[in-house]
Design a protein around this motif. Structure first.
Motif, PDB file in Angstrom:
ATOM      1  N   VAL A   1       0.794  -1.002  -0.029  1.00 27.69           N
ATOM      2  CA  VAL A   1       0.132   0.292  -0.062  1.00 27.69           C
ATOM      3  C   VAL A   1       1.181   1.374   0.115  1.00 27.69           C
ATOM      4  CG1 VAL A   1      -1.689   1.092   0.763  1.00 27.69           C
ATOM      5  CG2 VAL A   1      -1.742  -1.383   0.692  1.00 27.69           C
ATOM      6  N   VAL A   2       0.528   2.156  -1.232  1.00 29.19           N
ATOM      7  CA  VAL A   2       1.409   3.744  -1.056  1.00 29.19           C
ATOM      8  C   VAL A   2       0.185   4.502  -0.973  1.00 29.19           C
ATOM      9  CG1 VAL A   2       2.767   5.277  -3.226  1.00 29.19           C
ATOM     10  CG2 VAL A   2       2.644   2.460  -2.525  1.00 29.19           C
ATOM     11  N   LEU A   3       0.659   5.671  -0.082  1.00 34.35           N
ATOM     12  CA  LEU A   3      -0.088   6.789   0.708  1.00 34.35           C
ATOM     13  C   LEU A   3       0.260   8.045   0.250  1.00 34.35           C
ATOM     14  CD1 LEU A   3      -2.192   7.995   1.887  1.00 34.35           C
ATOM     15  CD2 LEU A   3      -0.869   8.210   3.613  1.00 34.35           C
ATOM     16  N   LEU A   4      -0.524   8.197  -1.310  1.00 33.00           N
ATOM     17  CA  LEU A   4      -0.565   9.114  -1.824  1.00 33.00           C
ATOM     18  C   LEU A   4      -0.613  10.985  -0.620  1.00 33.00           C
ATOM     19  CD1 LEU A   4      -1.191   9.150  -5.826  1.00 33.00           C
ATOM     20  CD2 LEU A   4       0.830   8.647  -4.264  1.00 33.00           C
ATOM     21  N   GLY A   5      -1.724  11.003  -0.177  1.00 35.32           N
ATOM     22  CA  GLY A   5      -2.389  12.276   0.679  1.00 35.32           C
ATOM     23  C   GLY A   5      -2.183  12.888   0.052  1.00 35.32           C
ATOM     24  N   VAL A   6      -3.675  12.507  -0.834  1.00 34.75           N
ATOM     25  CA  VAL A   6      -4.058  14.188  -1.530  1.00 34.75           C
ATOM     26  C   VAL A   6      -6.109  14.207  -1.701  1.00 34.75           C
ATOM     27  CG1 VAL A   6      -4.519  14.283  -4.332  1.00 34.75           C
ATOM     28  CG2 VAL A   6      -2.691  13.561  -3.831  1.00 34.75           C
ATOM     29  N   GLU A   7      -6.321  15.093  -1.329  1.00 30.12           N
ATOM     30  CA  GLU A   7      -7.622  15.120  -1.047  1.00 30.12           C
ATOM     31  C   GLU A   7      -8.624  15.312  -2.079  1.00 30.12           C
ATOM     32  OE1 GLU A   7      -9.114  15.144   2.627  1.00 30.12           O
ATOM     33  OE2 GLU A   7      -7.152  14.563   3.038  1.00 30.12           O
ATOM     34  N   ASP A   8      -9.962  15.059  -1.839  1.00 27.31           N
ATOM     35  CA  ASP A   8     -10.795  14.548  -3.290  1.00 27.31           C
ATOM     36  C   ASP A   8     -10.938  16.225  -3.522  1.00 27.31           C
ATOM     37  OD1 ASP A   8     -13.087  14.277  -4.862  1.00 27.31           O
ATOM     38  OD2 ASP A   8     -13.809  12.481  -3.718  1.00 27.31           O
ATOM     39  N   PRO A   9     -11.262  16.980  -4.517  1.00 27.57           N
ATOM     40  CA  PRO A   9     -11.733  17.756  -4.368  1.00 27.57           C
ATOM     41  C   PRO A   9     -13.405  17.828  -6.044  1.00 27.57           C
ATOM     42  CG  PRO A   9     -10.498  16.828  -7.252  1.00 27.57           C
ATOM     43  CD  PRO A   9     -10.963  15.643  -6.250  1.00 27.57           C
ATOM     44  N   TYR A  10     -13.623  16.790  -5.818  1.00 25.84           N
ATOM     45  CA  TYR A  10     -15.011  16.865  -5.127  1.00 25.84           C
ATOM     46  C   TYR A  10     -16.007  17.963  -4.803  1.00 25.84           C
ATOM     47  CZ  TYR A  10     -20.012  14.310  -7.395  1.00 25.84           C
ATOM     48  OH  TYR A  10     -20.902  14.659  -7.646  1.00 25.84           O
ATOM     49  N   GLY A  11     -16.816  18.769  -6.161  1.00 24.64           N
ATOM     50  CA  GLY A  11     -17.399  19.654  -5.157  1.00 24.64           C
ATOM     51  C   GLY A  11     -16.509  20.997  -4.945  1.00 24.64           C
ATOM     52  N   GLY A  12     -15.049  20.802  -5.126  1.00 22.86           N
ATOM     53  CA  GLY A  12     -14.865  22.552  -5.525  1.00 22.86           C
ATOM     54  C   GLY A  12     -14.721  22.869  -6.266  1.00 22.86           C
ATOM     55  N   SER A  13     -14.210  24.389  -6.580  1.00 25.00           N
ATOM     56  CA  SER A  13     -13.806  24.929  -8.282  1.00 25.00           C
ATOM     57  C   SER A  13     -12.905  24.192  -9.378  1.00 25.00           C
ATOM     58  CB  SER A  13     -13.302  25.796  -7.631  1.00 25.00           C
ATOM     59  OG  SER A  13     -12.099  25.978  -6.933  1.00 25.00           O
ATOM     60  N   ILE A  14     -13.087  24.375 -10.367  1.00 28.78           N
ATOM     61  CA  ILE A  14     -11.455  23.774 -11.275  1.00 28.78           C
ATOM     62  C   ILE A  14     -10.341  24.320 -10.764  1.00 28.78           C
ATOM     63  CG2 ILE A  14     -11.770  25.887 -12.377  1.00 28.78           C
ATOM     64  CD1 ILE A  14     -11.565  23.595 -15.191  1.00 28.78           C
ATOM     65  N   ASP A  15      -9.979  25.305  -9.878  1.00 27.96           N
ATOM     66  CA  ASP A  15      -8.650  25.270  -9.788  1.00 27.96           C
ATOM     67  C   ASP A  15      -8.031  24.166  -8.448  1.00 27.96           C
ATOM     68  OD1 ASP A  15      -8.072  27.196 -10.908  1.00 27.96           O
ATOM     69  OD2 ASP A  15      -8.631  28.588  -9.377  1.00 27.96           O
ATOM     70  N   ASN A  16      -9.333  24.177  -7.337  1.00 27.34           N
ATOM     71  CA  ASN A  16      -9.494  23.110  -6.531  1.00 27.34           C
ATOM     72  C   ASN A  16      -8.802  21.259  -7.932  1.00 27.34           C
ATOM     73  OD1 ASN A  16     -11.812  23.719  -5.177  1.00 27.34           O
ATOM     74  ND2 ASN A  16     -10.126  23.718  -3.764  1.00 27.34           N
ATOM     75  N   TYR A  17      -9.386  21.305  -8.658  1.00 31.04           N
ATOM     76  CA  TYR A  17      -9.440  20.247  -9.455  1.00 31.04           C
ATOM     77  C   TYR A  17      -7.717  20.009 -10.259  1.00 31.04           C
ATOM     78  CZ  TYR A  17     -14.061  17.948  -9.249  1.00 31.04           C
ATOM     79  OH  TYR A  17     -14.815  17.530  -8.731  1.00 31.04           O
ATOM     80  N   ARG A  18      -7.379  20.981  -9.884  1.00 37.78           N
ATOM     81  CA  ARG A  18      -5.799  21.278 -11.034  1.00 37.78           C
ATOM     82  C   ARG A  18      -5.234  21.614 -10.179  1.00 37.78           C
ATOM     83  NH1 ARG A  18      -8.422  26.747 -13.447  1.00 37.78           N
ATOM     84  NH2 ARG A  18      -8.524  25.746 -15.900  1.00 37.78           N
TER      85      ARG A  18
END
Length: 140
Positions: free
Chosen positions: A103-120
């Protein structure tokens, strides 16, 4: 050949992004790697979110045909590396009996529901973490 499974929640944002970016990063590697993604709470067949698709297209990654897959015990058993996005997901996977060294942990939170900048920001962090934490494991 290493087999890498990216695991997220709904499999419409981070997992498909990681899969597409990983395929782009490893395209010219001599050490070939297979990858896929699945979600702990995915609804099989869902399309990626529009902003997920757009931010990937901005870097030349086409995930427009991707459809969500559900994580299963069988899937977890057949992959060499299980790459999770959060500590909670890591705990679920390890709690299901998967050895921690897979198992490898990336530590990346979900952008779902956020702005396009959150997705970038999510996309860019995924690429950085893939380079730092996953690519070095391909030759092991």
């Amino acid at each position: 050949m290493k087999k890498v499974l990216f695991i997220c929640t709904g499999n419409t944002c981070r997992g498909p992004m990681a899969q597409g970016i990983f395929q782009k990063l490893t395209k010219n590697f001599s050490q070939k790697a297979e990858c896929a993604s699945a979600g702990i709470l995915a609804v099989k067949g869902q399309k990626v979110t529009p902003w997920t698709r757009q931010v990937c297209q901005e870097i030349g990654v086409d995930i427009s045909q991707y459809r969500a897959e559900c994580l299963t015990d069988e899937k977890m058993a057949e992959w060499d590396l299980l790459v999770v996005m959060t500590e909670d997901q890591r705990m679920v996977i390890v709690g299901a009996g998967i050895p921690e060294n897979k198992v490898v942990l990336l530590g990346v939170e979900d952008p779902y529901g956020g702005s396009i900048d959150n997705y970038r920001k999510c996309r860019d962090l995924l690429e950085q973490r893939l380079r730092e934490r996953v690519l070095p494991l391909l030759n092991q």
